[in-house]
Design an enzyme around this catalytic site. Structure first.
Site, short mmCIF file in Angstrom:
data_model
loop_
_atom_site.label_atom_id
_atom_site.label_comp_id
_atom_site.label_asym_id
_atom_site.label_seq_id
_atom_site.Cartn_x
_atom_site.Cartn_y
_atom_site.Cartn_z
N GLN A 102 4.06 33.60 44.01
CA GLN A 102 4.94 34.54 43.50
C GLN A 102 4.95 34.15 41.69
O GLN A 102 5.53 34.75 41.13
CB GLN A 102 6.49 34.02 43.58
CG GLN A 102 6.74 34.25 45.11
CD GLN A 102 8.06 33.65 45.74
OE1 GLN A 102 8.28 32.65 46.10
NE2 GLN A 102 9.05 34.51 45.36
N HIS A 120 3.44 38.77 41.51
CA HIS A 120 3.76 39.31 40.52
C HIS A 120 3.14 39.56 39.41
O HIS A 120 3.36 39.71 38.22
CB HIS A 120 5.13 38.32 40.15
CG HIS A 120 6.21 38.25 41.07
ND1 HIS A 120 7.54 38.71 40.86
CD2 HIS A 120 6.23 37.92 42.35
CE1 HIS A 120 8.26 38.76 41.94
NE2 HIS A 120 7.63 37.97 43.05
N CYS A 148 -4.64 47.81 21.38
CA CYS A 148 -6.12 48.16 22.29
C CYS A 148 -7.21 48.19 21.29
O CYS A 148 -7.02 49.07 20.27
CB CYS A 148 -5.71 49.14 23.22
SG CYS A 148 -7.36 49.70 24.20
#
Length: 252
Positions: A102, A120, A148
């Protein structure tokens, strides 16, 4: 910590043909990372909907980037502990077949575990919401690191935000592994978050033995076949010592 419980866990590891591990926040806090909900936790004094959600990307992007720049910097201060490294060793020895986590810190990967299912997502990488370009998370620490380099779009951490669904393939693979397990071990999870908290019972209903190692009570304690209260790293280390003693005496 009773030696009998450690011995039982070790024996079950040796007997099982398919062992699946589920790790939660307690695994990370033993490395020094803060938890989520305590007075020193990640969300103390913060509203996750304002800084860690789909809404935040659209309407509060500057705070979103600042928050995850801070998170990435914080995670980089810490390292996997002995428990992470032992799981990697047990994978290589054939004692553990799959790790599900998790956590988003990437410590299982740093410890060189393989085929980890990250329910996750992970803070290890960023991806562009426009062109899909991927890059390492440390880019966020640079000025304008959220831009980016390929298309000028927005780079975001490759994690599941508030308001997003978990990755379908990761969930389906995790449940398939749970159904295949002969031994399912929960490490450092309170089992309060769905759908991860459904995996142990999925395994148990398919015939697996369920072991839970945690410092505090979990919602599934009454269903566990083996319950060990303690720190994950210490429990795994004692278990590994027992396994080594058995090997040295030619009992394996």
């Amino acid at each position: 910590m009773e030696q009998r419980l450690i011995q039982t866990l070790a024996e079950w590891l040796l007997e099982a043909q398919h062992t699946v591990i589920l790790t939660g926040a307690g695994m990370s806090t033993e490395s020094g990372l803060p938890d989520f909900r305590s007075n020193q936790g990640l969300w103390y004094g913060r509203d996750p909907q304002e800084i860690a959600s789909v809404y935040a990307i659209k309407h509060n992007r500057e705070d979103f980037v600042d928050f995850y720049r801070w998170r990435i910097k914080e995670v980089d201060k810490y390292k996997p502990h002995i428990g992470h490294h032992l799981l990697t060793r047990w994978q290589r020895q054939g004692l553990v077949q799959r790790i599900i986590t998790q956590n988003v810190d990437g410590f299982h990967h740093q410890a060189e575990s393989h085929d980890v299912i990250e329910l996750h997502g992970s803070l290890r990488e960023l991806y562009c919401m426009d062109c899909g370009h991927r890059t390492e998370a440390k880019r966020y620490l640079q000025e304008k690191g959220e831009v980016c380099p390929q298309c000028g779009g927005f780079l975001r951490p490759d994690i599941v935000l508030f308001g997003e669904m978990l990755d379908t393939q990761a969930i389906e693979t995790a449940f398939a592994e749970a159904r295949q397990a002969e031994l399912f071990i929960v490490l450092g999870s309170s089992l309060q978050v769905s759908p991860a908290n459904m995996l142990p019972m999925e395994a148990k209903e398919a015939g697996a033995k369920l072991a839970i190692v945690n410092l505090h009570d979990t919602l599934l304690d009454p269903q566990a076949d083996l319950l060990i209260e303690g720190k994950v790293g210490e429990v795994l280390q004692k278990t590994d010592e027992w396994l080594n003693r058995k090997r040295n005496f030619g009992m394996v």
